[in-house]
Design a protein around this motif. Structure first.
Motif, PDB file in Angstrom:
ATOM      1  N   ARG A  28      -6.599   5.931  -1.590  1.00 40.04           N
ATOM      2  CA  ARG A  28      -7.665   6.029  -0.581  1.00 40.04           C
ATOM      3  C   ARG A  28      -8.630   7.163  -0.897  1.00 40.04           C
ATOM      4  N   PRO A  33     -10.621   0.569  -2.492  1.00 40.27           N
ATOM      5  CA  PRO A  33     -10.524  -0.205  -1.248  1.00 40.27           C
ATOM      6  C   PRO A  33      -9.108  -0.660  -0.895  1.00 40.27           C
ATOM      7  N   LYS A  35      -6.534  -1.120   2.421  1.00 41.33           N
ATOM      8  CA  LYS A  35      -6.592  -1.190   3.888  1.00 41.33           C
ATOM      9  C   LYS A  35      -5.874  -0.001   4.526  1.00 41.33           C
ATOM     10  N   GLU A  37      -4.061   0.503   7.105  1.00 46.69           N
ATOM     11  CA  GLU A  37      -4.523   0.570   8.488  1.00 46.69           C
ATOM     12  C   GLU A  37      -3.786   1.583   9.359  1.00 46.69           C
ATOM     13  N   CYS A  44       2.689  -0.753   9.391  1.00 50.81           N
ATOM     14  CA  CYS A  44       2.039  -2.000   9.000  1.00 50.81           C
ATOM     15  C   CYS A  44       2.431  -2.270   7.549  1.00 50.81           C
ATOM     16  N   THR A  46      -0.144  -2.961   5.173  1.00 50.70           N
ATOM     17  CA  THR A  46      -1.453  -3.103   4.542  1.00 50.70           C
ATOM     18  C   THR A  46      -1.657  -2.155   3.360  1.00 50.70           C
ATOM     19  N   CYS A  47      -0.555  -1.587   2.857  1.00 45.93           N
ATOM     20  CA  CYS A  47      -0.616  -0.807   1.607  1.00 45.93           C
ATOM     21  C   CYS A  47       0.459  -1.322   0.648  1.00 45.93           C
ATOM     22  N   GLU A 102      -3.562  -8.837  -0.362  1.00 45.63           N
ATOM     23  CA  GLU A 102      -3.759  -8.710   1.083  1.00 45.63           C
ATOM     24  C   GLU A 102      -3.974  -7.261   1.519  1.00 45.63           C
ATOM     25  N   SER A 103      -3.727  -6.320   0.635  1.00 43.80           N
ATOM     26  CA  SER A 103      -3.924  -4.908   0.948  1.00 43.80           C
ATOM     27  C   SER A 103      -5.296  -4.398   0.513  1.00 43.80           C
ATOM     28  N   ALA A 105      -9.044  -3.798   0.861  1.00 41.21           N
ATOM     29  CA  ALA A 105     -10.050  -3.709   1.917  1.00 41.21           C
ATOM     30  C   ALA A 105     -11.388  -4.175   1.353  1.00 41.21           C
ATOM     31  N   ASP A 106     -12.249  -4.618   2.240  1.00 40.06           N
ATOM     32  CA  ASP A 106     -13.605  -4.978   1.824  1.00 40.06           C
ATOM     33  C   ASP A 106     -14.407  -3.703   1.660  1.00 40.06           C
TER      34      ASP A 106
END
Length: 116
Positions: A28, A33, A35, A37, A44, A46-47, A102-103, A105-106
């Motif tokens: 990060r 990018p 997520k 979150e 979650c 998301t990593c 899926e991890s 980010a945009d």
């Protein structure tokens, strides 16, 4: 010390890392990018990353909480980990991980800062 990160598109980044930092924070803070979150609270998935086979046995085993969170991720296998739960240490210098799609980010590519 560094982390080698493979992105879902196949690009690879060598990221300088500091001892005691979570791999998620390293990714990060280099502006890539991810997520992530929950910000590293293991709340979650998301990593989600896949750890290179040569490094799996060198990591501390996942906690029950991490395994529970991974149940909500896609394409989980024996190499799957949440990178917020991997803490950098000298023993992990050169750790290689791949970010699960899926991890991702945009984020516009022109805003990314990557290590050399």
């Amino acid at each position: 010390m560094y982390v080698k990160l493979r992105m879902p598109d196949g690009t690879t980044h060598r990221l300088e890392a500091l001892e005691g930092w979570r791999v998620m924070e390293v990714i990060r803070d280099w502006g890539l990018p991810i997520k992530a979150e929950c910000g590293g609270a293991c709340a979650c998935a998301t990593c989600h990353v896949w750890v290179d086979e040569n490094w799996v046995a060198k990591l501390a085993p996942p906690s029950d909480e991490e395994l529970e969170m991974l149940d909500g991720a896609f394409q989980v296998d024996e190499r799957s980990r949440l990178c917020c739960q991997i803490i950098m240490s000298p023993e992990l210098d050169g750790l290689t991980v791949e970010l699960a799609p899926e991890s991702l980010a945009d984020a516009p590519v022109e805003q990314l800062a990557v290590g050399g």
